[in-house]
Design a protein around this motif. Structure first.
Motif, PDB file in Angstrom:
ATOM      1  N   UNK B 408       0.823  -1.206   0.000  1.00  0.00           N
ATOM      2  CA  UNK B 408       0.000   0.000   0.000  1.00  0.00           C
ATOM      3  C   UNK B 408       0.861   1.262   0.000  1.00  0.00           C
ATOM      4  N   UNK B 409       1.930   1.237   0.806  1.00  0.00           N
ATOM      5  CA  UNK B 409       2.805   2.411   0.872  1.00  0.00           C
ATOM      6  C   UNK B 409       3.501   2.649  -0.466  1.00  0.00           C
ATOM      7  N   UNK B 410       3.927   1.551  -1.117  1.00  0.00           N
ATOM      8  CA  UNK B 410       4.623   1.694  -2.405  1.00  0.00           C
ATOM      9  C   UNK B 410       3.660   2.180  -3.483  1.00  0.00           C
ATOM     10  N   UNK B 411       2.479   1.549  -3.556  1.00  0.00           N
ATOM     11  CA  UNK B 411       1.519   1.904  -4.609  1.00  0.00           C
ATOM     12  C   UNK B 411       1.022   3.341  -4.443  1.00  0.00           C
ATOM     13  N   UNK B 412       0.733   3.712  -3.197  1.00  0.00           N
ATOM     14  CA  UNK B 412       0.173   5.048  -2.991  1.00  0.00           C
ATOM     15  C   UNK B 412       1.251   6.113  -2.852  1.00  0.00           C
ATOM     16  N   UNK B 413       2.283   5.845  -2.048  1.00  0.00           N
ATOM     17  CA  UNK B 413       3.275   6.870  -1.748  1.00  0.00           C
ATOM     18  C   UNK B 413       4.402   6.963  -2.762  1.00  0.00           C
ATOM     19  N   UNK B 414       5.043   5.830  -3.049  1.00  0.00           N
ATOM     20  CA  UNK B 414       6.238   5.859  -3.914  1.00  0.00           C
ATOM     21  C   UNK B 414       5.850   5.990  -5.395  1.00  0.00           C
ATOM     22  N   UNK B 415       4.933   5.142  -5.832  1.00  0.00           N
ATOM     23  CA  UNK B 415       4.575   5.137  -7.257  1.00  0.00           C
ATOM     24  C   UNK B 415       3.416   6.084  -7.587  1.00  0.00           C
ATOM     25  N   UNK B 416       2.676   6.489  -6.569  1.00  0.00           N
ATOM     26  CA  UNK B 416       1.523   7.399  -6.751  1.00  0.00           C
ATOM     27  C   UNK B 416       0.583   6.891  -7.840  1.00  0.00           C
ATOM     28  N   UNK B 417       0.216   5.605  -7.755  1.00  0.00           N
ATOM     29  CA  UNK B 417      -0.606   4.996  -8.805  1.00  0.00           C
ATOM     30  C   UNK B 417      -2.088   4.902  -8.444  1.00  0.00           C
ATOM     31  N   UNK B 418      -2.439   5.351  -7.248  1.00  0.00           N
ATOM     32  CA  UNK B 418      -3.841   5.179  -6.854  1.00  0.00           C
ATOM     33  C   UNK B 418      -4.824   5.899  -7.786  1.00  0.00           C
ATOM     34  N   UNK B 429     -16.689  -0.473 -13.383  1.00  0.00           N
ATOM     35  CA  UNK B 429     -17.483  -0.948 -12.251  1.00  0.00           C
ATOM     36  C   UNK B 429     -18.773  -0.182 -12.007  1.00  0.00           C
ATOM     37  N   UNK B 430     -19.679  -0.852 -11.318  1.00  0.00           N
ATOM     38  CA  UNK B 430     -20.959  -0.223 -10.988  1.00  0.00           C
ATOM     39  C   UNK B 430     -20.851   0.655  -9.739  1.00  0.00           C
ATOM     40  N   UNK B 431     -20.058   0.234  -8.760  1.00  0.00           N
ATOM     41  CA  UNK B 431     -19.881   1.036  -7.543  1.00  0.00           C
ATOM     42  C   UNK B 431     -18.643   1.909  -7.764  1.00  0.00           C
ATOM     43  N   UNK B 432     -18.850   3.209  -7.869  1.00  0.00           N
ATOM     44  CA  UNK B 432     -17.737   4.108  -8.199  1.00  0.00           C
ATOM     45  C   UNK B 432     -16.924   4.443  -6.943  1.00  0.00           C
ATOM     46  N   UNK B 433     -15.625   4.540  -7.112  1.00  0.00           N
ATOM     47  CA  UNK B 433     -14.750   4.788  -5.961  1.00  0.00           C
ATOM     48  C   UNK B 433     -14.576   6.289  -5.693  1.00  0.00           C
ATOM     49  N   UNK B 434     -14.477   7.068  -6.722  1.00  0.00           N
ATOM     50  CA  UNK B 434     -14.529   8.537  -6.678  1.00  0.00           C
ATOM     51  C   UNK B 434     -13.871   9.193  -5.461  1.00  0.00           C
ATOM     52  N   UNK B 435     -12.623   8.940  -5.230  1.00  0.00           N
ATOM     53  CA  UNK B 435     -11.891   9.686  -4.202  1.00  0.00           C
ATOM     54  C   UNK B 435     -11.868   9.062  -2.822  1.00  0.00           C
ATOM     55  N   UNK B 436     -13.000   8.528  -2.356  1.00  0.00           N
ATOM     56  CA  UNK B 436     -13.026   7.991  -0.988  1.00  0.00           C
ATOM     57  C   UNK B 436     -12.079   6.805  -0.834  1.00  0.00           C
ATOM     58  N   UNK B 437     -11.992   6.005  -1.880  1.00  0.00           N
ATOM     59  CA  UNK B 437     -11.143   4.814  -1.832  1.00  0.00           C
ATOM     60  C   UNK B 437      -9.670   5.208  -1.762  1.00  0.00           C
ATOM     61  N   UNK B 438      -9.298   6.194  -2.569  1.00  0.00           N
ATOM     62  CA  UNK B 438      -7.907   6.651  -2.614  1.00  0.00           C
ATOM     63  C   UNK B 438      -7.471   7.163  -1.239  1.00  0.00           C
ATOM     64  N   UNK B 439      -8.394   7.832  -0.568  1.00  0.00           N
ATOM     65  CA  UNK B 439      -8.118   8.393   0.745  1.00  0.00           C
ATOM     66  C   UNK B 439      -7.919   7.273   1.772  1.00  0.00           C
ATOM     67  N   UNK B 440      -8.766   6.247   1.666  1.00  0.00           N
ATOM     68  CA  UNK B 440      -8.643   5.120   2.600  1.00  0.00           C
ATOM     69  C   UNK B 440      -7.353   4.340   2.355  1.00  0.00           C
ATOM     70  N   UNK B 441      -7.087   3.985   1.095  1.00  0.00           N
ATOM     71  CA  UNK B 441      -5.917   3.159   0.779  1.00  0.00           C
ATOM     72  C   UNK B 441      -4.614   3.942   0.923  1.00  0.00           C
ATOM     73  N   UNK B 442      -4.666   5.215   0.622  1.00  0.00           N
ATOM     74  CA  UNK B 442      -3.444   6.007   0.639  1.00  0.00           C
ATOM     75  C   UNK B 442      -3.083   6.569   1.998  1.00  0.00           C
ATOM     76  N   UNK B 443      -4.074   6.771   2.866  1.00  0.00           N
ATOM     77  CA  UNK B 443      -3.785   7.441   4.148  1.00  0.00           C
ATOM     78  C   UNK B 443      -4.197   6.593   5.358  1.00  0.00           C
TER      79      UNK B 443
END
Lengths: 47, 527
Positions: B408-418, B429-443
């Protein structure tokens, strides 16, 4: 069983199994629509 | 550019439909932990009150983590190392770390399956006798008095382990759809039917209501304990098979237009739905055991091996229709365990196939046979139980947490791929992530997982695990946990097979996949 335990059992069943039913319904009703969105996006990209 | 050399580019396989993928993913997620870990964790975590941290953990940790794995596998269309390599040059080693964790887990998981298989047969005659504890450790496992590896084999365990390895290798050799998919389509409905039958029988036992009362009565004070919240996240985390390559691998076998978040929510709620069912069945049976032995529920409650191979045989001894209850319980463990073992092995097979470009059957035998031999040599001995316990505590409980946190740290912090992964998921997908997911996974989740990791490390350092000898803990515990990322880095330095597309450009990845599909080099259907 105490009333509190029965209530918590019902709440657990409703939220978890209800959540499963809601997830299945969502997939069946909206899941295919998302595939159409992709096809449309790909068509636009190709054009 | 993708290769056009038919001899070195095996066709990429896939599940034939979304339904098969979902069943296979459920088969991976629903394992032994659902049956023998969740009921105990929930009871210890405040009974009915545990539902609150559990649901919050499911929605805010489990499902987002599942989506992370899905997004990586589905966008980059490869095994864990290949997908992570395409995600970023420096991320491949994380995939190999996950593969190595799967190797370790698979070799001991097969031993537990062998025990469950044997106990399914023993259930017919209640062959463990009047003292299940003595039977399990002394008569069946013939556990050595001193914890540590031995070379004293227990032929009965060896034979059962060989059988389960043959089954697993056979299923995997048949391919993604014909092997993994078909097994899931048969085993998962069978598991649900068997477990519902077990729950119905358990609910008819005397004392079942007292068991359910203990399970569901809320202890609201437990919610003030941070340990309960961490334990809820831990339960969801380990139960959903996230963070160690399985869901990345399975997501790469799904059609490009599959609704990934919609499918993921079905998988996650199915997994939790089965856990709730297991909690009801197990505590109804424990209520019966408490009543028949004149003890309190708190005195008979158990988890893991103690619940399955000691408490349940004791229940079966006393219960009316005990033999049927035993067959259903241990049969359920076998069904849940086989689909999970298959998914763990597929992570390794998929990675080897992608790396060296060999056919499925060759990869299955090249990977499966040495693992089977190592598994049997290590775990069908009188010291097997101690090795199993140590590896489970350090590689499973600690290693998976570590690799998921670093990923998670590499994907979000180092590579900034979220943002890229989020856009991909939102597109399919039918359920859109729209920012909330990035915040949860990245922080949020990296912070929580780091806290869990530090806590887990602190506990293991402060208290020698199970009072096992230092050399056992140092070699098979800390030693193994530390060696895996180092070996993973070495594996990531080995060149990929000629023609492998390592670019993260989705157009190039898809072009390569379509080129492979057109070649039809070896068996397997495409979703």
């Amino acid at each position: 069983m105490t009333t509190t335990a029965i209530i918590m059992m019902i709440v657990a069943m409703l939220t978890i199994w209800g959540g499963l039913i809601a997830a299945i319904l969502n997939l069946n009703t909206r899941g295919n629509a998302s595939a159409e969105d992709i096809a449309r996006a790909e068509l636009q990209r190709d054009l | 550019m993708p290769s056009t050399d038919a001899k070195v580019v095996p066709k990429r396989e896939g599940f034939s439909s979304r339904k098969v993928f979902i069943l296979a993913a459920i088969g991976s997620a629903v394992g032994l932990g659902n049956i023998w870990r969740f009921p105990y964790v929930a009871y210890e975590g405040g009974g009915g009150a545990f539902l609150i941290p559990y649901l919050i953990a499911l929605l805010l940790a489990g499902i987002p983590l599942l989506y992370l794995d899905y997004s990586i596998g589905h966008r980059f269309r490869g095994s864990a190392p290949l997908s992570l390599r395409r995600l970023g040059r420096g991320a491949e080693w994380l995939g190999w770390w996950q593969v190595l964790i799967c190797i370790v887990i698979a070799v001991y998981y097969a031993a537990i399956l062998a025990w469950a298989g044997k106990y399914t047969l023993l259930s017919f005659t209640k062959g463990w006798g009047a003292d299940p504890n003595a039977y399990f450790f002394s008569d069946y496992l013939k556990a050595a008095e001193t914890p540590g590896p031995t070379f004293d084999f227990v032929p009965e365990i060896t034979l059962t382990m060989v059988l389960f390895w043959v089954i697993a290798i056979g299923v995997l050799a048949m391919g993604v759809q014909a092997g993994i998919g078909r097994t899931a389509v048969i085993f998962i409905p069978a598991l649900v039917v068997a477990f519902i039958a077990l729950v119905v029988i358990s609910l008819t036992l005397d004392g079942a209501a007292a068991g359910l009362n203990a399970f569901f009565t809320p202890d609201w004070a437990a919610l003030k304990d941070t340990g309960v919240w961490i334990s809820a996240i831990g339960q969801i985390f380990f139960s959903l098979s996230v963070g160690f390559g399985i869901m990345i691998t399975y997501a790469s076998y799904v059609g490009r237009k599959t609704d990934m978040t919609g499918s993921g929510s079905v998988v996650a709620f199915s997994n939790s739905g089965f856990e709730l069912l297991a909690g009801i069945g197990v505590f109804a049976a424990l209520g019966f055991m408490a009543q028949s032995s004149g003890q309190d529920i708190s005195e008979v409650v158990a988890s893991g091996i103690g619940l399955a191979f000691i408490a349940f045989p004791a229940i079966i001894n006393e219960a009316p229709a005990g033999a049927l209850l035993g067959v259903l319980f241990f049969g359920s463990l076998v069904l849940a365990g086989v689909t999970s073992l298959i998914s763990i092995l597929e992570v390794v097979i998929g990675a080897v196939r992608d790396k060296v470009g060999i056919s499925r059957r060759t990869a299955t035998f090249v990977v499966g046979v040495p693992m089977a031999v190592a598994s049997i040599l290590m775990f069908s001995t009188t010291g097997g139980i101690y090795l199993l316990d140590t590896l489970d505590a350090f590689v499973n409980s600690f290693g998976i947490l570590a690799v998921a946190t670093v990923m998670m740290l590499v994907v979000s912090g180092v590579l900034a791929k979220l943002p890229e992964l989020e856009r991909h998921m939102d597109m399919v997908s039918s359920i859109k992530l729209r920012g909330w997911w990035r915040w949860l996974i990245g922080v949020i989740l990296p912070i929580i997982l780091v806290v869990m990791l530090v806590r887990e490390m602190g506990t293991k350092i402060a208290t020698p695990y199970e009072d096992y000898p230092a050399e056992l803990i140092n070699v098979f515990g800390w030693g193994m946990a530390a060696a895996l990322p180092i070996i993973a880095i070495a594996l990531s330095l080995i060149p990929w097979r000629r023609g492998t597309v390592l670019s993260g450009d989705p157009d190039e990845v898809l072009a390569a996949e379509e080129a492979q599909d057109a070649l039809l080099v070896d068996g397997g259907d495409k979703a």
